[in-house]
Design an enzyme around this catalytic site. Sequence first.
Site, PDB file in Angstrom:
ATOM      1  N   THR A  48      -1.797  53.222   3.384  1.00 47.57           N
ATOM      2  CA  THR A  48      -1.833  52.378   4.286  1.00 47.57           C
ATOM      3  C   THR A  48      -1.115  50.921   3.886  1.00 47.57           C
ATOM      4  OG1 THR A  48      -3.375  50.766   5.818  1.00 47.57           O
ATOM      5  CG2 THR A  48      -4.200  51.483   3.623  1.00 47.57           C
ATOM      6  N   ASP A  49      -0.776  50.363   4.906  1.00 46.83           N
ATOM      7  CA  ASP A  49      -0.089  48.876   4.874  1.00 46.83           C
ATOM      8  C   ASP A  49      -1.007  48.046   4.263  1.00 46.83           C
ATOM      9  OD1 ASP A  49      -1.194  48.675   7.241  1.00 46.83           O
ATOM     10  OD2 ASP A  49       0.586  47.982   8.045  1.00 46.83           O
ATOM     11  N   GLU A  50      -2.468  48.348   4.646  1.00 47.27           N
ATOM     12  CA  GLU A  50      -3.478  47.272   4.462  1.00 47.27           C
ATOM     13  C   GLU A  50      -3.733  46.963   2.793  1.00 47.27           C
ATOM     14  OE1 GLU A  50      -7.011  47.323   6.909  1.00 47.27           O
ATOM     15  OE2 GLU A  50      -6.084  48.810   8.296  1.00 47.27           O
ATOM     16  N   TYR A  73     -12.351  48.664   2.224  1.00 46.38           N
ATOM     17  CA  TYR A  73     -11.497  49.697   2.615  1.00 46.38           C
ATOM     18  C   TYR A  73     -10.168  49.599   2.096  1.00 46.38           C
ATOM     19  CZ  TYR A  73      -7.649  52.145   5.332  1.00 46.38           C
ATOM     20  OH  TYR A  73      -6.687  53.055   5.576  1.00 46.38           O
ATOM     21  N   LYS A 109      -8.324  52.036  -1.020  1.00 44.99           N
ATOM     22  CA  LYS A 109      -7.139  52.753  -0.762  1.00 44.99           C
ATOM     23  C   LYS A 109      -5.997  52.102  -2.050  1.00 44.99           C
ATOM     24  CE  LYS A 109      -5.840  55.404   1.602  1.00 44.99           C
ATOM     25  NZ  LYS A 109      -5.677  56.755   1.650  1.00 44.99           N
TER      26      LYS A 109
END
Length: 355
Positions: free
Chosen positions: A132-134, A158, A162
């Site tokens: 993810t870009d997060e 989260y 990741k």
Amino acid sequence: MILVTGGAGFIGSNFVLDWFGNFDEPVVNLDKLTYAGNLSNLTSLQGDARHIFVRGDIGNSELVDELLTYHRPRAVINFAAESHVDRSITGPAAFIETNINGTFKLLESVRRYWKELDEGDKDSFRFLHVSTDEVYGTLGPDDAPFTESTAYAPNSPYSASKAASDHLVRAYHHTYGIPVLTTNCSNNYGPYHFPEKLIPLVISNALAGKALPVYGDGRQVRDWLYVSDHCAAIRRVLDAGQPGETYNVGGWNEMANIEVVQTICDILDQHRPKAQGRYRDQVQFVTDRPGHDRRYAIDARKLERELDWKPAETFESGIAKTVEWYLTNEAWVDAIQSGAYQDWVEQNYAQRGRQ
């Protein structure tokens, strides 16, 4: 033969369905079927010998070893993850267990399997990790979008979990030589999206006459990526990506959350008008979630430049397809909105209240 983990979830199931729309190569689909895993996403594949579904956990090394040894896949695509920021705030342990420990155990199984392959199969094998870009943190309004060299700065349990899994995948390439690929995507939307996320939640709440909760001032910006475009990008990376490389996948569609909500309301006004008023009347601003990242944006030029991929959908075309899918598949939404799901939604939003 490929092995897909998490292939009954939102992105994973779309990937499996799109895969069979393009190839006849069989898929072993390993999914734990937690609350977001849904076999009804794959109903169209019932009786299809190309699709072998196995219920199980990526952290079950014995099971994963057995699947790898028996089916001899040429690639593993890892979608399996806990992925909802709000749930990671209220219950981070599951995110540590699946996203970190689960990825570690999966990598160990893959390492054992890959080590025993002959040289030709070793060279052609791929482990593709979907992220993810997060992991990159948050951007200011005038900051350049995230690139593959942006430093990691995760801000939620989260995204931290990741980020840890991304680092493990990278380490297994550099330490053990496993041919890995990592993709970091922006916010996905489209069919089969579990209705705790913004777009499906707004659609289902709007049709039910419920409030449309918008965090804070609603000006949080996301880059929206239609799920089929994401699936096409993953196939392209699997086919032509360079081992050890990371590829950012984005839709080039930056929009504030409130704009997304209003767009959905306007589409619903056209296709399912209310007896009185407009769907925008149901918007309710609620207390923002802790540590809410203000802006994400993906620079996907590396993927376009090196692998000749770009998204086919604009946000306008993708959101129109998405709303249409939910309007024609209300039974799917009704079937998965169990008591446990409703309890969680009520707890999450009730504690925030109206602003």
